[in-house]
Enzyme design. Structure first.
Site, PDB file in Angstrom:
ATOM      1  N   ARG A 105       1.020  -1.221  -0.266  1.00  0.00           N
ATOM      2  CA  ARG A 105      -0.305  -0.497  -0.058  1.00  0.00           C
ATOM      3  C   ARG A 105       1.051   1.042   0.220  1.00  0.00           C
ATOM      4  O   ARG A 105       1.727   0.985   0.294  1.00  0.00           O
ATOM      5  CB  ARG A 105      -0.662   0.275   1.309  1.00  0.00           C
ATOM      6  N   THR A 395      -9.882  -0.265  -9.072  1.00  0.00           N
ATOM      7  CA  THR A 395      -8.600  -0.889  -8.912  1.00  0.00           C
ATOM      8  C   THR A 395      -8.559  -2.441 -10.034  1.00  0.00           C
ATOM      9  O   THR A 395      -9.602  -1.925 -10.955  1.00  0.00           O
ATOM     10  CB  THR A 395      -9.355  -1.362  -7.840  1.00  0.00           C
ATOM     11  N   ASP A 435      -7.518   8.139  -0.380  1.00  0.00           N
ATOM     12  CA  ASP A 435      -9.001   7.019   1.196  1.00  0.00           C
ATOM     13  C   ASP A 435      -8.578   7.459   2.298  1.00  0.00           C
ATOM     14  O   ASP A 435      -9.307   6.425   3.227  1.00  0.00           O
ATOM     15  CB  ASP A 435      -8.593   5.574   0.451  1.00  0.00           C
ATOM     16  N   SER A 459      -8.244   0.562   2.330  1.00  0.00           N
ATOM     17  CA  SER A 459      -8.492   0.442   1.424  1.00  0.00           C
ATOM     18  C   SER A 459      -9.710  -0.990   1.674  1.00  0.00           C
ATOM     19  O   SER A 459      -9.681  -1.529   2.558  1.00  0.00           O
ATOM     20  CB  SER A 459      -7.126  -0.525   1.101  1.00  0.00           C
ATOM     21  N   GLY A 482     -13.628  -0.419  -6.310  1.00  0.00           N
ATOM     22  CA  GLY A 482     -13.416   0.662  -4.606  1.00  0.00           C
ATOM     23  C   GLY A 482     -14.274   0.471  -3.633  1.00  0.00           C
ATOM     24  O   GLY A 482     -13.578  -0.596  -3.045  1.00  0.00           O
TER      25      GLY A 482
END
Length: 575
Positions: A105, A395, A435, A459, A482
């Protein structure tokens, strides 16, 4: 000997790859379902599926195939993921019967302050004011994570795994209807059209590249060749890192805080995977800062705790009502308690406790929708508060099994479609800092997912494996989408594992998403009849597109079945 074997495999890989022409997406790997006795690959794009298949056919591991496929996805599906972003990766090591979890991440720059998303008027910034430009760019983690995993589980040399994407970037790939359509969506957005490198690459005379045209990316080819020659340190330091930092700090729309020291200091994390038994199955997935698997586990455990669970049909309104109610509760818990575990202490064991989830399930009426569901109360953690953190439906995901039974489930992202729209070296930079919650405190108390220097934003990504009672992998799953990823994965697993649907039926049945407000039900022939039935339960229902991109691999008596969601352009290939 091991190194010579690796070189031989690489040579075989390149020979196989020579058969993948730039037009592969129009003539090969178009199957949404495939079977294979030895290996299986399901990815978000035919080019990537072909690449993974070539690596697997040449004897590479699932990790080798995932790396090569991901680098191709960054070229042909640039709106969704790439080396300018991050990922979560699960790796099942068959010979040791062990599941590994790698956290790649993005992290917030060291100069970031808690008021990063507060505008001059003292209020939180509008999402689209924050999202385009340098303001929301975090330190990309994908390459460091892939390199760490490759050192432990790869067999083919790193340079060989970059060659398929280098060749495709040089020769060009065919623009798909999906890529063209998403470019049309952003064509009228003034801040986007001010990102000159983005416009120069994706547009001609102000119009998106047409469907069927060939798009070459020599800059991406050059970047990957540099990474092949010099290793991934060339990305995190040196000239390329300087280009990335300069593009963020001097963005003409909104400069960002990313610094050279942030790039040089990035480190992926090895973390214990999160696992929970539910009705004879062992559900495993990425742990926080990925919140998806925990929420999925909560939903499935609550569904099984409800009376008469075995009597409900998978496609019935009763199932969708129960599912929506369990989802509301899981999302409320997620919003309040989950964040970067390196920064925020969080009650993972308590959130997955059977007694706690049974108590949460008791609040679900079997006949009426609930309103304004709150997070559960957990002693010692009541100070954490929830606040919105936008996660738009973008994504990518891939699921891969190799001939030795090694498995990869990886979800990757640059956040919203086309990320920050900043393009450097032929790839797009992420905008993952959006985010984070935009406010530091709510109701006078701290927000767990607030923005902080060096922190990883929460996430919803949910790469997962399902193991049987013998602790053997039976199903590999994940999806883009998402915050909707949680509902897509949870519904598919619930309907297949506990409600009698085949994997294909579970994947293709109507999707829904719910975040304690409107229930968004998939606008489809199968979804429309459910609307009135769910409204009779008291849900506020709105029909909407639900573009899940699930990629399943399911163990069969004689091998594996791969399934790609019909809603997107993903494909499956096996042998």
């Amino acid at each position: 000997m091991k190194y010579l074997s690796a070189l031989l495999l690489a040579g075989l890989c390149l020979l196989a790859q020579a058969d993948i022409a730039p037009e592969a997406a129009t003539g090969r790997s178009q199957l949404k379902s495939a079977s294979g006795q030895h290996w299986m690959a399901v990815t978000a794009n035919p080019y990537a599926t072909d690449t993974a298949a070539a690596i697997l056919a040449a004897g590479g591991t699932a990790l080798d195939a995932a790396i090569a496929a991901q680098l191709v996805l960054g070229l042909v599906e640039p709106q969704s993921s790439g080396i300018g972003g991050g990922a979560f990766l699960l790796y099942w090591q068959a010979d040791k019967q062990q599941l590994h979890y790698y956290d790649g991440r993005e992290t917030a720059p060291a100069a970031l302050k808690p008021d990063h998303f507060i505008a001059d008027n003292g209020r939180p910034m509008a999402f689209f004011d924050a999202v385009v430009g340098g303001h929301a760019v975090g330190v990309p983690g994908l390459l460091r994570m892939l390199d760490m995993a490759h050192q432990e589980h790869g067999t083919m040399p790193w340079p060989a795994l970059l060659q398929p994407a280098i060749r495709l970037a040089s020769d060009g790939f065919i623009v798909s209807p999906r890529l063209h359509g998403l470019l049309q969506d952003v064509a009228g957005h003034a801040p986007t059209m001010r990102q000159q490198a983005f416009v120069d690459y994706f547009f001609v005379n102000g119009q998106p590249r047409p469907v069927g045209s060939r798009l070459k990316n020599p800059a991406y080819a050059a970047t990957l060749q540099r990474l092949a020659d010099d290793g991934i340190d060339a990305f995190y330091s040196g000239a390329l890192a300087t280009q990335i930092v300069d593009a963020v700090q001097h963005n003409p729309l909104r400069p960002g805080l990313l610094a050279k020291a942030d790039m040089a200091g990035y480190q992926p994390r090895r973390r214990p995977p999160l696992c929970k038994p539910v009705q004879g199955w062992q559900l495993c997935g990425a742990a926080p800062p990925a919140s998806g698997p925990l929420a999925v586990m909560q939903v499935l455990a609550m569904l099984q705790a409800l009376p008469g669970a075995s009597e409900v049909a998978a496609g019935s309104a009763a199932f969708y009502h129960r599912f929506a109610e369990a989802l509301k509760r899981a999302m409320a818990d997620r919003d309040r308690y989950l964040a970067d575990p390196d920064v925020v202490r969080q009650p993972l064991a308590a959130l997955l406790d059977d007694g706690y989830l049974a108590q949460r399930a008791k609040g679900i009426s079997l006949t009426a929708a609930s309103v304004d569901v709150a997070a559960g109360v957990i002693d010692g953690f009541s100070h954490w508060q929830a606040a919105p953190s936008p996660e738009l439906p973008s994504t990518s995901h891939l699921s891969i099994v190799d001939r030795d039974g090694n498995i990869v489930s990886m979800t990757s992202s640059i956040e919203m479609a086309f990320g920050s729209r900043i393009m450097v070296g032929g790839f797009l930079l992420n905008n993952q800092l959006t985010d984070f919650s935009f406010v530091e405190r709510a109701n006078g108390q701290p927000v767990a997912n607030r923005a902080e220097a060096g922190k990883r934003p929460r996430s919803s990504m949910a790469p997962m494996l399902v193991l049987d009672q013998r602790q053997q992998p039976q199903l590999v799953i994940g999806s883009p989408g998402g915050s909707r990823i949680i509902s897509y994965v949870a519904k598919t697993l619930a309907q297949h594992l506990f409600y009698g649907a085949t994997p294909g039926q579970a994947m293709e049945s109507p999707q829904l998403s719910h975040h304690n407000g409107v229930l968004y039900l998939e606008k489809s022939a199968a979804g429309q009849p459910l609307q009135a039935a769910l409204e009779a339960f008291g849900h506020r229902v709105q029909l909407a597109e639900q573009a899940s991109g699930l990629h399943l691999i399911v163990r069969q008596p004689d091998g594996w079945q791969g399934l790609a969601d019909s809603r997107r352009e993903g494909t499956a290939a096996g042998r």
